[in-house]
Design a protein around this motif. Structure first.
Motif, mmCIF file in Angstrom:
data_model
loop_
_atom_site.group_PDB
_atom_site.id
_atom_site.type_symbol
_atom_site.label_atom_id
_atom_site.label_comp_id
_atom_site.label_asym_id
_atom_site.label_seq_id
_atom_site.Cartn_x
_atom_site.Cartn_y
_atom_site.Cartn_z
ATOM 1 N N LEU A 104 -0.020 1.710 11.554
ATOM 2 C CA LEU A 104 -0.348 1.603 12.971
ATOM 3 C C LEU A 104 0.064 0.241 13.536
ATOM 4 O O LEU A 104 0.659 0.137 14.607
ATOM 5 C CB LEU A 104 -1.836 1.871 13.193
ATOM 6 N N ALA A 105 -0.223 -0.825 12.775
ATOM 7 C CA ALA A 105 0.118 -2.177 13.229
ATOM 8 C C ALA A 105 1.624 -2.360 13.306
ATOM 9 O O ALA A 105 2.125 -3.017 14.227
ATOM 10 C CB ALA A 105 -0.491 -3.220 12.296
ATOM 11 N N SER A 106 2.365 -1.779 12.367
ATOM 12 C CA SER A 106 3.816 -1.935 12.400
ATOM 13 C C SER A 106 4.437 -1.106 13.529
ATOM 14 O O SER A 106 5.469 -1.475 14.089
ATOM 15 C CB SER A 106 4.447 -1.555 11.054
ATOM 16 N N SER A 107 3.815 -0.002 13.890
ATOM 17 C CA SER A 107 4.369 0.813 14.955
ATOM 18 C C SER A 107 4.053 0.247 16.342
ATOM 19 O O SER A 107 4.783 0.482 17.306
ATOM 20 C CB SER A 107 3.875 2.261 14.857
ATOM 21 N N LEU A 108 2.949 -0.493 16.476
ATOM 22 C CA LEU A 108 2.565 -1.076 17.753
ATOM 23 C C LEU A 108 3.200 -2.450 17.989
ATOM 24 O O LEU A 108 3.097 -2.988 19.100
ATOM 25 C CB LEU A 108 1.059 -1.217 17.844
ATOM 26 N N SER A 109 3.800 -3.029 16.987
ATOM 27 C CA SER A 109 4.391 -4.363 17.149
ATOM 28 C C SER A 109 5.593 -4.299 18.084
ATOM 29 O O SER A 109 6.343 -3.325 18.098
ATOM 30 C CB SER A 109 4.799 -4.940 15.797
ATOM 31 N N PRO A 110 5.745 -5.338 18.920
ATOM 32 C CA PRO A 110 6.878 -5.332 19.870
ATOM 33 C C PRO A 110 8.206 -5.491 19.120
ATOM 34 O O PRO A 110 8.297 -6.213 18.139
ATOM 35 C CB PRO A 110 6.618 -6.533 20.766
ATOM 36 N N LYS A 111 9.188 -4.826 19.637
ATOM 37 C CA LYS A 111 10.484 -4.867 18.977
ATOM 38 C C LYS A 111 11.390 -5.854 19.586
ATOM 39 O O LYS A 111 11.672 -6.292 20.521
ATOM 40 C CB LYS A 111 11.125 -3.488 18.971
ATOM 41 N N LEU A 143 -3.679 1.596 4.416
ATOM 42 C CA LEU A 143 -2.304 2.061 4.610
ATOM 43 C C LEU A 143 -2.103 2.506 6.063
ATOM 44 O O LEU A 143 -1.110 2.141 6.709
ATOM 45 C CB LEU A 143 -1.982 3.209 3.645
ATOM 46 N N ALA A 144 -3.043 3.266 6.597
ATOM 47 C CA ALA A 144 -2.936 3.748 7.986
ATOM 48 C C ALA A 144 -2.977 2.592 8.968
ATOM 49 O O ALA A 144 -2.238 2.573 9.964
ATOM 50 C CB ALA A 144 -4.055 4.739 8.276
ATOM 51 N N LEU A 145 -3.814 1.580 8.676
ATOM 52 C CA LEU A 145 -3.901 0.417 9.561
ATOM 53 C C LEU A 145 -2.583 -0.356 9.589
ATOM 54 O O LEU A 145 -2.115 -0.764 10.647
ATOM 55 C CB LEU A 145 -5.048 -0.491 9.105
ATOM 56 N N LEU A 146 -1.939 -0.511 8.447
ATOM 57 C CA LEU A 146 -0.656 -1.215 8.398
ATOM 58 C C LEU A 146 0.452 -0.420 9.079
ATOM 59 O O LEU A 146 1.310 -0.988 9.769
ATOM 60 C CB LEU A 146 -0.270 -1.528 6.958
ATOM 61 N N PRO A 197 0.802 -1.230 0.000
ATOM 62 C CA PRO A 197 0.000 0.000 0.000
ATOM 63 C C PRO A 197 0.832 1.276 0.000
ATOM 64 O O PRO A 197 0.357 2.315 -0.466
ATOM 65 C CB PRO A 197 -0.837 -0.118 1.268
ATOM 66 N N MET A 198 2.078 1.215 0.485
ATOM 67 C CA MET A 198 2.913 2.425 0.523
ATOM 68 C C MET A 198 3.114 3.014 -0.876
ATOM 69 O O MET A 198 3.247 4.222 -1.030
ATOM 70 C CB MET A 198 4.282 2.113 1.140
ATOM 71 N N PHE A 199 3.129 2.159 -1.885
ATOM 72 C CA PHE A 199 3.374 2.633 -3.249
ATOM 73 C C PHE A 199 2.091 2.773 -4.052
ATOM 74 O O PHE A 199 1.902 3.755 -4.775
ATOM 75 C CB PHE A 199 4.314 1.659 -3.981
ATOM 76 N N PHE A 200 1.197 1.798 -3.950
ATOM 77 C CA PHE A 200 0.087 1.731 -4.892
ATOM 78 C C PHE A 200 -1.170 2.449 -4.446
ATOM 79 O O PHE A 200 -2.082 2.640 -5.236
ATOM 80 C CB PHE A 200 -0.223 0.260 -5.213
ATOM 81 N N VAL A 201 -1.254 2.868 -3.184
ATOM 82 C CA VAL A 201 -2.446 3.590 -2.745
ATOM 83 C C VAL A 201 -2.529 4.961 -3.427
ATOM 84 O O VAL A 201 -3.611 5.518 -3.589
ATOM 85 C CB VAL A 201 -2.476 3.701 -1.201
ATOM 86 N N TRP A 202 -1.398 5.470 -3.879
ATOM 87 C CA TRP A 202 -1.383 6.785 -4.527
ATOM 88 C C TRP A 202 -2.076 6.774 -5.888
ATOM 89 O O TRP A 202 -2.476 7.812 -6.391
ATOM 90 C CB TRP A 202 0.054 7.288 -4.658
ATOM 91 N N PHE A 203 -2.261 5.579 -6.476
ATOM 92 C CA PHE A 203 -3.008 5.492 -7.730
ATOM 93 C C PHE A 203 -4.479 5.841 -7.527
ATOM 94 O O PHE A 203 -5.177 6.175 -8.477
ATOM 95 C CB PHE A 203 -2.895 4.087 -8.337
ATOM 96 N N LEU A 204 -4.950 5.768 -6.293
ATOM 97 C CA LEU A 204 -6.342 6.132 -6.019
ATOM 98 C C LEU A 204 -6.568 7.637 -6.107
ATOM 99 O O LEU A 204 -7.710 8.085 -6.098
ATOM 100 C CB LEU A 204 -6.766 5.614 -4.645
ATOM 101 N N LEU A 205 -5.491 8.402 -6.154
ATOM 102 C CA LEU A 205 -5.638 9.855 -6.274
ATOM 103 C C LEU A 205 -5.886 10.303 -7.716
ATOM 104 O O LEU A 205 -6.101 11.472 -7.970
ATOM 105 C CB LEU A 205 -4.399 10.559 -5.718
#
Length: 150
Positions: free
Chosen positions: A143-150, A138-141, A114-122
């Motif tokens: 958010l999920a990557s930032s909340l994941s334990p390191k 994109l926001a959900l992914l 989604p980081m690359f292809f969501v911009w085609f929706l514009l």
């Protein structure tokens, strides 16, 4: 009738010709000027003479072919015609609300990257609902990557 050399292009032509068949130089004027003195090239010319003609029988002359019209000379740019824009029916199937449909490849790529292809929706024609789902994913992914334990 003898073969003589044209004074202009130096090619062999008939002595009875009014003009050279190769270069078009008039021969009648040149022959009358050269009648007083025989040119050395004419002295070496071999002539077989001509057959006697029966003056009471008219000669058959082939009719001259009809002149062909000269082709039109056109500038090079005239051959390259500009293509007129033709009205083509819209082949895209619009959604019920008139928005542009999200193609299958775009759905898959938005799901995977989604980081690359969501911009085609514009692009023009996509609805706010489609953009909301794409950027929401994109926001959900993120958010999920930032909340994941390191």
């Amino acid at each position: 009738m003898a073969l003589i050399e044209c004074y202009e292009c130096k090619k062999s032509i008939s002595s009875e010709a009014n003009a050279c068949i190769h270069c078009g130089a008039p021969m009648a004027e040149h022959v009358t000027q050269a009648h007083g003195a025989v040119a050395p090239a004419q002295a070496a010319t071999i002539s077989f003479g001509s057959l006697p003609r029966n003056k009471s029988v008219p000669e058959a002359i082939a009719p001259a072919p009809a002149p062909q019209p000269l082709p039109k000379v056109m500038p090079a740019a005239a051959r390259r015609r500009r293509q007129q824009p033709t009205e083509q029916p819209v082949t895209e199937q619009a959604n019920a609300d008139g928005s542009r449909p999200v193609e299958g490849w775009l759905k898959i790529m938005i799901f995977l990257l989604p980081m690359f292809f969501v911009w085609f929706l514009l692009r023009y024609g996509h609805s706010m609902k489609q953009r909301f789902f794409g950027f929401g994913w994109l926001a959900l992914l993120i958010l999920a990557s930032s909340l994941s334990p390191k």
